[in-house]
Design a protein around this motif. Structure first.
Motif, short mmCIF file in Angstrom:
data_model
loop_
_atom_site.label_atom_id
_atom_site.label_comp_id
_atom_site.label_asym_id
_atom_site.label_seq_id
_atom_site.Cartn_x
_atom_site.Cartn_y
_atom_site.Cartn_z
N SER A 67 16.96 -29.78 9.85
CA SER A 67 16.62 -28.67 8.94
C SER A 67 17.61 -28.54 7.80
O SER A 67 17.25 -28.10 6.70
CB SER A 67 16.57 -27.35 9.72
N PRO A 182 10.01 -30.02 8.93
CA PRO A 182 9.24 -29.13 9.83
C PRO A 182 8.50 -29.88 10.91
O PRO A 182 8.39 -29.39 12.05
CB PRO A 182 8.28 -28.41 8.88
N CYS A 185 11.16 -31.08 13.60
CA CYS A 185 11.68 -29.95 14.37
C CYS A 185 10.66 -29.45 15.38
O CYS A 185 10.99 -29.12 16.53
CB CYS A 185 12.09 -28.81 13.44
N SER A 186 9.40 -29.37 14.99
CA SER A 186 8.37 -28.86 15.90
C SER A 186 8.06 -29.83 17.03
O SER A 186 7.58 -29.43 18.08
CB SER A 186 7.08 -28.56 15.12
N ARG A 194 9.30 -23.60 19.15
CA ARG A 194 8.72 -24.11 17.90
C ARG A 194 8.95 -23.17 16.74
O ARG A 194 9.27 -23.61 15.63
CB ARG A 194 7.21 -24.36 18.09
N THR A 198 11.51 -24.17 13.53
CA THR A 198 10.98 -24.42 12.19
C THR A 198 11.41 -23.32 11.21
O THR A 198 11.56 -23.58 10.01
CB THR A 198 9.45 -24.51 12.23
N TRP A 429 6.54 -21.81 7.75
CA TRP A 429 6.99 -23.08 8.33
C TRP A 429 6.42 -23.26 9.74
O TRP A 429 6.08 -24.38 10.14
CB TRP A 429 8.51 -23.13 8.36
N ALA A 433 3.76 -26.28 10.84
CA ALA A 433 4.11 -27.24 11.88
C ALA A 433 3.10 -27.24 13.02
O ALA A 433 2.82 -28.29 13.62
CB ALA A 433 5.51 -26.92 12.42
N THR A 445 1.58 -32.65 6.53
CA THR A 445 2.68 -31.91 5.92
C THR A 445 2.96 -32.42 4.51
O THR A 445 3.32 -31.63 3.62
CB THR A 445 3.96 -32.01 6.77
#
Length: 532
Positions: A67, A182, A185-186, A194, A198, A429, A433, A445
């Protein structure tokens, strides 16, 4: 389970996902394979947020690292927004404003701020295919190295056209970061994390603006070129250290499963969590269950606009685009907005820094709200509040110019900027995601962020024209315009934005395949054994 049970079944040999690599992941037959998947999903559903954090501390750390790439887009975007309010920069590249000062021409002011989004528009379109091919880690590292090179153009720029080119060049890696972060990260955290994982993206967006605010506040009194060259050079702080960290990070297990690298995916899952609390083979089974329900063909952009994926793509694109229409443009031009509201330069830069600091605090405050109340209610109520504040800003600007009127405009502008990062921005975000299909996520995305820039670019020109003394010179009356666009976003969200809190990716896929209306997503029950 015996060693003989680890060999692929005939079903595996026929399946393109499994036949790519011999693996040592537990697998017996269809029935037990599905039971493992159900067990893994049930475990995630049963976890609380704190239990998930304790079970997956490494996943939280790596999501935090990925991130942080957003700092660089935020830093440079806000940096260029601050340059248009920087006295030394305006004297060097501006024209007399008729009040013993200087201002950049409206066209150049817009162009400098639109260069980055133009480059990022290119970046997000190349990010999807590159990431699908080489993975999130190597695509992001490539972007970081490219950014290192493009910063040189901005540092040695000596004219507005070169600054414009530098922004386009830097924007290309921004597009890679904003498309990948994003999604990655998800995919590396369990379901309960989650949202916060995000939403950290918005925190780093605020961190970038805080750094810019602090640096430009210190250098805004400098009369020479160091007023903009030192802040520009500080961009080199980020790319190389982040590239090293991301090289050490595990690849997304979902991406590895999509590529048929099941053994690597199991190891990745075990790196992301505590070995005593995670089960790599079970996690792989859950991911396979979702991915095998999708098409096994190579993902393409055309698929984003076919069948149920069209609806998912539309939601992602609209959420991204709406970020420009509910107060974000005031936040991105905070210092210049405060100046046009009647604040002196020192006060404008100080308020810009205060705004950025408050945004960081309110982003963190939003994590608890999202976990408790979900996505849809916070987005709708937050956007509704900003509609009221934007209209109030416009009304305040209608009064004759005075200290009270200036303070009121500055206050409403600050509230809009902060509330945007408390509700609509961080929630966006999460929605982005969660909405995209796993197989098409890098492409979705990318296309969604492209829609952001397609809307962002004309909005920047419009926003700069409305605020600039050589343009419409509307000042706070721009609140009426942004209030109207925010109202449109609010109405659209009420009818089309689904609630996906507490849903596994399997359940989300099923809800979209069943064409469940957005307002019934939260109440629709999905059986754990359902495979549609």
């Amino acid at each position: 389970m015996s060693a003989n049970d680890l060999s692929p079944s005939p079903r595996d040999q026929a399946n393109p996902i499994d036949s790519k690599e011999k693996y040592a992941v537990e697998h017996i037959d269809d029935r037990n394979y599905k039971l493992e998947a159900e067990e893994a999903e049930n475990k995630e559903q049963a976890m609380t947020v704190m239990q998930a954090v304790k079970a997956y501390p490494s996943a939280c750390a790596w999501a935090f690292t990925m991130s942080s790439t957003i700092i660089m887009e935020s830093y440079c975007l806000f940096l260029m927004g601050s340059f248009v309010a920087l006295p030394a920069f305006r004297r060097k590249y501006g024209i007399p404003d008729g009040n013993n000062g200087y201002v950049l021409e409206s066209a150049w002011q817009s162009a400098l701020q639109v260069g980055g989004p133009l480059g990022a528009l290119i970046g997000v379109f190349i990010a999807g295919p590159i990431t699908s091919k080489i993975g999130y880690r190597y695509a992001t590292i490539s972007g970081l190295m490219l950014l290192n090179a493009t910063i040189f153009i901005m540092f040695f720029a000596n004219s507005l056209p070169v600054f414009f080119v530098s922004q386009i060049a830097e924007g290309i890696p921004w597009g890679i970061f904003i498309a990948n972060a994003p999604a990655y990260c998800s995919e590396i955290v369990p379901m309960r994390l989650r949202a916060p994982a995000t939403q950290v993206l918005q925190l780093f967006w605020a961190v970038g603006s805080i750094i810019v605010g602090g640096v430009t506040y210190v250098y805004q009194k400098d009369d020479g070129s160091s007023a903009w060259k030192v802040p520009t050079a500080l961009q080199w702080m980020f790319p190389t250290p982040l590239a090293v960290l991301i090289f050490l990070a595990p690849e997304s297990p979902w991406w590895l499963v999509r590529k048929g690298k099941l053994e690597q995916a199991a190891r990745s899952i075990e790196r992301l969590g505590r070995k005593s609390q995670v089960n790599g083979p079970e996690g792989v089974a859950m991911m396979r269950r979702v991915i095998e329900a999708e098409s096994q063909e190579n993902p393409s952009l055309i698929e984003l606009f076919k069948g149920t994926d069209l609806r998912r793509t539309a939601i992602v694109c609209c959420i991204y685009a709406a970020q420009n229409l509910a107060g974000n443009l005031i936040a991105n031009q905070a210092v210049f907005f405060f100046e046009q509201a009647g604040m002196d330069t020192d006060t404008a830069f100080a308020l810009g820094l205060v705004t950025s600091a408050l945004q960081a605090v309110f982003v963190m405050a939003s994590w608890g709200l999202t976990t408790r109340f979900g996505r849809r209610p916070i987005y709708i109520w937050g956007t509704g509040f900003n509609v009221v504040m934007l209209i109030a800003l416009g009304i305040a600007a209608c009064f004759p110019k005075s200290t009270a009127s200036s303070n009121a405009q500055a206050s409403f502008g600050l509230i809009v900027s902060v509330m945007f990062t408390f509700a609509a921005a961080p929630i966006s975000w999460v929605i982005i995601a969660e909405t995209s299909a796993i197989r098409l996520r890098p492409l979705t995305t990318g296309v969604g962020r492209a829609c952001y820039y397609i809307v962002n670019i004309p909005c920047i020109f419009l926003g700069s024209y409305m605020l600039n003394p050589t343009g419409a010179n509307l000042g706070g009356k721009c609140g009426f315009v942004w209030g109207g666009t925010a109202l449109f976003c609010l109405i659209a969200a009420y009818f089309f934005l689904p609630e996906m809190k507490g849903r596994s990716y399997r359940e989300i896929d099923i809800l979209f395949r069943r064409h469940v209306p957005a307002r019934k997503f939260a109440s629709t029950e999905i059986d754990i054994s359902a495979d549609e």
